[in-house]
Design a protein around this motif. Structure first.
Motif, mmCIF file in Angstrom:
data_model
loop_
_atom_site.group_PDB
_atom_site.id
_atom_site.type_symbol
_atom_site.label_atom_id
_atom_site.label_comp_id
_atom_site.label_asym_id
_atom_site.label_seq_id
_atom_site.Cartn_x
_atom_site.Cartn_y
_atom_site.Cartn_z
ATOM 1 N N UNK A 633 0.827 -1.211 0.000
ATOM 2 C CA UNK A 633 0.000 0.000 0.000
ATOM 3 C C UNK A 633 0.861 1.261 0.000
ATOM 4 N N UNK A 634 2.031 1.147 0.646
ATOM 5 C CA UNK A 634 2.915 2.311 0.736
ATOM 6 C C UNK A 634 3.688 2.562 -0.563
ATOM 7 N N UNK A 635 4.287 1.484 -1.117
ATOM 8 C CA UNK A 635 5.171 1.664 -2.274
ATOM 9 C C UNK A 635 4.885 0.649 -3.380
ATOM 10 N N UNK A 636 3.703 0.084 -3.390
ATOM 11 C CA UNK A 636 3.413 -1.044 -4.260
ATOM 12 C C UNK A 636 3.494 -0.748 -5.745
ATOM 13 N N UNK A 637 3.443 -1.822 -6.515
ATOM 14 C CA UNK A 637 3.445 -1.712 -7.964
ATOM 15 C C UNK A 637 2.462 -2.739 -8.525
ATOM 16 N N UNK A 638 2.152 -2.693 -9.805
ATOM 17 C CA UNK A 638 1.153 -3.607 -10.363
ATOM 18 C C UNK A 638 1.485 -5.086 -10.180
ATOM 19 N N UNK A 639 2.783 -5.444 -10.242
ATOM 20 C CA UNK A 639 3.150 -6.857 -10.113
ATOM 21 C C UNK A 639 2.868 -7.377 -8.711
ATOM 22 N N UNK A 640 3.260 -6.611 -7.688
ATOM 23 C CA UNK A 640 2.990 -7.056 -6.314
ATOM 24 C C UNK A 640 1.492 -7.124 -6.057
ATOM 25 N N UNK A 641 0.729 -6.257 -6.701
ATOM 26 C CA UNK A 641 -0.729 -6.301 -6.548
ATOM 27 C C UNK A 641 -1.293 -7.603 -7.112
ATOM 28 N N UNK A 642 -0.788 -8.016 -8.280
ATOM 29 C CA UNK A 642 -1.241 -9.273 -8.880
ATOM 30 C C UNK A 642 -0.856 -10.469 -8.017
ATOM 31 N N UNK A 643 0.347 -10.440 -7.450
ATOM 32 C CA UNK A 643 0.817 -11.560 -6.630
ATOM 33 C C UNK A 643 -0.010 -11.684 -5.354
ATOM 34 N N UNK A 644 -0.339 -10.568 -4.735
ATOM 35 C CA UNK A 644 -1.175 -10.608 -3.533
ATOM 36 C C UNK A 644 -2.603 -11.028 -3.874
ATOM 37 N N UNK A 645 -3.085 -10.595 -5.029
ATOM 38 C CA UNK A 645 -4.426 -11.011 -5.460
ATOM 39 C C UNK A 645 -4.486 -12.506 -5.696
ATOM 40 N N UNK A 646 -3.391 -13.095 -6.195
ATOM 41 C CA UNK A 646 -3.365 -14.539 -6.432
ATOM 42 C C UNK A 646 -3.492 -15.303 -5.109
ATOM 43 N N UNK A 647 -2.842 -14.818 -4.058
ATOM 44 C CA UNK A 647 -2.969 -15.458 -2.737
ATOM 45 C C UNK A 647 -4.430 -15.469 -2.315
ATOM 46 N N UNK A 648 -5.142 -14.360 -2.592
ATOM 47 C CA UNK A 648 -6.562 -14.287 -2.224
ATOM 48 C C UNK A 648 -7.408 -15.180 -3.121
ATOM 49 N N UNK A 649 -7.144 -15.155 -4.436
ATOM 50 C CA UNK A 649 -7.959 -15.950 -5.370
ATOM 51 C C UNK A 649 -7.825 -17.445 -5.097
ATOM 52 N N UNK A 650 -6.616 -17.889 -4.775
ATOM 53 C CA UNK A 650 -6.391 -19.308 -4.489
ATOM 54 C C UNK A 650 -6.685 -19.659 -3.036
ATOM 55 N N UNK A 651 -7.005 -18.630 -2.227
ATOM 56 C CA UNK A 651 -7.288 -18.796 -0.795
ATOM 57 C C UNK A 651 -6.187 -19.592 -0.101
ATOM 58 N N UNK A 652 -4.942 -19.253 -0.434
ATOM 59 C CA UNK A 652 -3.806 -19.989 0.125
ATOM 60 C C UNK A 652 -3.734 -19.839 1.629
ATOM 61 N N UNK A 653 -3.949 -18.617 2.141
ATOM 62 C CA UNK A 653 -3.885 -18.390 3.587
ATOM 63 C C UNK A 653 -5.027 -19.109 4.293
ATOM 64 N N UNK A 654 -6.239 -19.005 3.744
ATOM 65 C CA UNK A 654 -7.400 -19.659 4.358
ATOM 66 C C UNK A 654 -7.231 -21.166 4.373
#
Length: 830
Positions: A633-654
């Motif tokens: 959120x502080x210094x992000x870029x489009x690639x890190x946004x996609x990578x974090x979105x993938x963690x959510x889409x695949x529900x890896x943490x859950x």
């Protein structure tokens, strides 16, 4: 029937297993004694110690869960893991349970064909690590299969589809979603030869994960709400029988949804205290689709990654081959063909997805000769022939080489050989070929596709008289064959600072061999039992950080194996050899002793993970994930946004959290949680690396400068060549913007620097200074002060060998020896 080729293939599955045999150009599934194509991979042992395999065992899993075992394939290769059968008191390991399934399949062959087979090709997921492959080999041996080559499941499926394919040049993507594992393999078929271009997979992604999601998010909450069972949970030992029933009925209902929009679940539940409940639930297809979405997303992402790494797009792939029971689901097929969520590749499900792997294994088995067969015996006055040729191949005119000899080993002059196929249309004769003085001859055949070609071998003497020959026929089949299988995961050695040294790159054709020179981090004192043990962890995976990979084994050399003590920093040369079945042997050579130690690797070192440790480590990773999100959120870029979105889409943490919660009462969940935790770490690493990329590049370039200076000063041609190669590799990693690869190359560069510093005598001084700084952590301060004073004297006198011995003694004064210092951090003052 005496066979010269294996011919039998076995799909040893998580949920179901099957066996097939190659007959000519057709692979035929052998039905079991219940006239079914597949046998459930389940074992039941009753109170009389009677063991049953298959449907009877699976059905008992509902009423007698304490005496049944299923889905044990996922724990293959885990050390010290046993399943206890309460009524009989017996304990069996996953390889022993798998052996019982294999015995059952062998018995089916004996019943149907009257053959007691001792050889069969056994399939394994391509994503299986080497310890799991070794466990499968052990299971096959225990089941009475003295020869059991292993074959990757997606390759087997591709062989079943393409064995007699008229399309000789194409690329396919195998989508293999089984009961508990997933494989995506990019296959190229060219001129009748299969090559695996790339692979990605997950050993804990399959139909059972969807079943558990149904149980945990739909059925358990419904039972809790209806009957007030607030403590009902998958991870609660008390509720294991109830949860097990819910799981079995969830699986049945999910399968029923392949043919309808809803399925009824009706179960009698018992709370263990005498209370019984009638539970009813209507499972709807849309609910299962919603729960399956993250798993399907992960499978598609793995397919895309496999294609991307092979530098291919969807348009380069002719068809997507579906393998595994879950691929029967209409929703899954719709998902795969969806223009946004799917792959955009035409589907091919013309083969039965439940048995295609077994049939492909049988096809491959037809190319494998049974070793150690009895040598042919000549009839009185006759001759024998030993043939060298591939029994299956893409060529219609294959080369045949043979060696003729009489019973006494002699070879008369003037012998000729002619090969004849009298059943072809028209009949074919190859013409007479002279036999050399050594008995050797060579010729080519003319074979027709679409059938097994049997050729008679006619032997004649100098007068033209036919002579008896044993054997007097050979069979050849035109069909696609597999070329050298690739190594699926890279092999590395783990170092004390959590970095790795690459031994063999993924994708290397098998068999393969690698040799690497390392240095010991601690001394080994002869006669010290296991004190001072040389232990080198062998890791399987692609990550530069050691703990992101799976530990598949370790190289151990104990003090009672050495003839004299080995000082710290001694060279040790590690050699690994891997065959086409991914079975590995290892040797270690220590120049200081001029001694070699063979087969020193233990491939059963990863134990069942502790639930409390998993919970603690998961919480740490979730905190790290939150930190990375904030940094983004502080210094992000489009690639890190996609990578974090993938963690959510695949529900890896859950997914990780749910598996960890179930780990205390469910060994399968514990093993899966450990792997999913690795996946979560690696996913966070990717996002973190993207945000830290500039600092990684700066560190690599600074380290290049320091090591270049050290190489210039030492003036050693060997170090110069190593540095030149590493400099190119580091700059390539920077250019390709590959954080994990750059971290790996930087670690290799750092290791080279350590070797140079050790060569010049600077490294022992750095180690001594680091140990001296930690003096207050030593358990005997008086002895520490004495050793530090001796060390200072040795430094001033330039006595490097003595300083090494002092460092070794200082290390022994720590309750837990510290990691060796990083020279780069020391010089930079970091």
């Amino acid at each position: 029937m005496s066979r010269t080729t294996v011919d039998f293939g076995i799909d040893l599955g998580t949920t179901n297993s099957a066996v097939a045999v190659l007959r000519g150009v057709d692979a035929e599934v052998i039905k079991n004694n219940e006239d079914a194509d597949t046998t459930p991979s389940a074992v039941w042992i009753d109170k009389r110690d009677k063991l049953r395999v298959g449907r009877a065992a699976k059905e008992r899993a509902e009423s007698d869960p304490d005496n049944t075992a299923a889905e044990f394939k996922l724990r293959m290769g885990t050390a010290q893991e046993k399943v206890r059968f309460a009524a009989s008191g017996r304990e069996l390991t996953p390889p022993q349970l798998s052996a019982e399934v294999l015995k059952s399949l062998r018995a089916d062959v004996a019943q149907r064909l009257g053959e007691d087979i001792e050889a069969a090709v056994v399939t394994v997921p391509a994503a299986f690590d080497m310890s799991s492959c070794e466990a499968t080999r052990v299971a096959a041996e225990a089941a009475g299969l003295r020869f059991a080559p292993l074959l990757q499941e997606p390759t087997a499926a591709a062989l079943a589809y393409g064995f007699q394919s008229a399309d000789e040049n194409a690329r396919w993507l195998v989508y293999d979603l089984g009961g508990g594992t997933f494989d995506a393999a990019v296959i190229q078929l060219r001129d009748g030869e299969f090559t695996v271009l790339n692979h990605r997979g997950d050993n804990h992604l399959g139909g059972k994960q969807i079943d558990w999601r149904i149980v945990e998010e739909l059925l358990i909450p419904a039972v809790r709400a209806e009957f007030g069972l607030t403590d009902l949970a998958r991870g609660a030992a008390r509720w294991r029988p109830v949860v097990n029933k819910l799981k079995l009925h969830a699986e049945k209902a999910k399968i029923a949804l392949s043919r309808g929009t809803s399925a009824d679940i009706e179960i009698d539940l018992d709370d263990g205290a005498g209370r019984r409940f009638e539970f009813y639930y209507e499972l709807r297809r849309e609910d299962v689709q919603r729960l399956a979405e993250p798993f399907l997303t992960r499978s598609v992402n793995l397919c895309r990654k496999a294609l991307e790494e092979a530098r291919l797009g969807a348009g380069d792939i002719a068809k997507l081959i579906l393998v595994g029971g879950p691929t029967l689901s209409p929703y899954l097929r719709e998902h795969l063909t969806h223009p946004e969520h799917g792959l955009g590749i035409p589907l091919d499900f013309s083969q039965d997805p439940l048995t295609v792997v077994a049939r492909g294994a049988a096809i491959f088995a037809g190319t494998q000769r049974i070793p150690g067969g009895a040598a042919p015996v000549a009839a009185p006055g006759g001759f024998t022939v030993q043939l060298e040729y591939s029994p299956v191949g893409p060529d219609t005119e294959p080369l045949i080489i043979g060696r003729i000899a009489a019973a006494d080993g002699t070879v008369p002059a003037g012998l000729t050989v002619e090969l004849v196929n009298s059943t072809s249309r028209p009949p074919w004769r190859g013409g007479k070929v002279a036999v050399a003085e050594t008995g050797v001859f060579s010729t080519t055949l003319w074979a027709q596709a679409g059938a097994a070609n049997t050729f008679e071998i006619e032997l004649a003497d100098a007068s033209g008289t036919r002579r008896e020959l044993t054997p007097n026929t050979l069979t050849y089949t035109v069909g696609a064959v597999e070329t050298q299988p690739p190594l699926i995961h890279s092999l590395n050695v783990g170092l004390a600072d959590n970095t790795t040294v690459r031994l063999i790159e993924r994708g290397t054709p098998l068999p393969a061999r690698a040799r690497k020179r390392l240095r010991t981090a601690a001394p080994v004192h002869r006669g010290g039992g296991r004190t001072g043990l040389i232990r080198i962890p062998v890791l399987e995976g692609e990550h530069a950080r050691g703990d992101r990979n799976r530990t598949i084994g370790r190289l151990d050399i104990t003090a009672d194996q050495v003839e004299r003590s080995i000082p710290e920093g001694s060279e040790i040369e590690v050699t690994l050899e891997i065959d086409a079945s991914r079975i590995m042997v290892a040797r270690a050579y220590i120049p200081y002793l001029d001694a070699e130690f063979e087969n020193v690797i233990d491939l059963h070192t990863e134990t069942l993970p502790d639930a409390a440790v998993l919970r603690r480590e998961t919480e740490q990773e979730l905190e790290r994930l939150a930190t990375v999100r904030q940094r983004h959120r502080d210094i992000g870029n489009p690639t890190s946004e996609l990578l974090l979105a993938r963690i959510d889409d695949e529900q890896t943490a859950t997914d990780t959290q749910q598996l960890v919660e179930a780990a205390a009462a469910d060994p399968d969940a514990a093993v899966a949680a450990q792997q999913r935790l690795r996946d979560l770490r690696a996913a966070i690493d990717e996002a973190e690396d993207e945000l830290l990329w500039p600092s990684l590049v700066v560190r690599a370039k600074e380290l290049l400068a320091y090591v270049r200076r050290a190489v210039d000063e030492v003036r050693d041609e060997i170090y110069r060549r190593q540095f030149d190669n590493l400099e190119v590799a580091v700059r390539d990693a920077i250019e390709s913007r590959a954080p994990d690869l750059l971290r790996q190359r930087t670690a290799e560069l750092s290791l080279l620097w350590r070797q140079i510093l050790d060569h010049t005598g600077e490294l022992p001084i750095l180690i001594f200074e680091s140990l001296a700084r930690d003096r207050n952590q030593m358990i005997d301060l008086r002895q520490a002060d004495d050793l530090i004073e001796q060390g200072n004297t040795a430094v001033r006198a330039g006595e490097v060998t003595r300083l090494r011995m002092i460092n070794a003694r200082l290390r022994q004064l720590f309750a837990e020896p510290p990691a060796e210092p990083d020279p780069f951090s020391t010089i930079r003052g970091a």
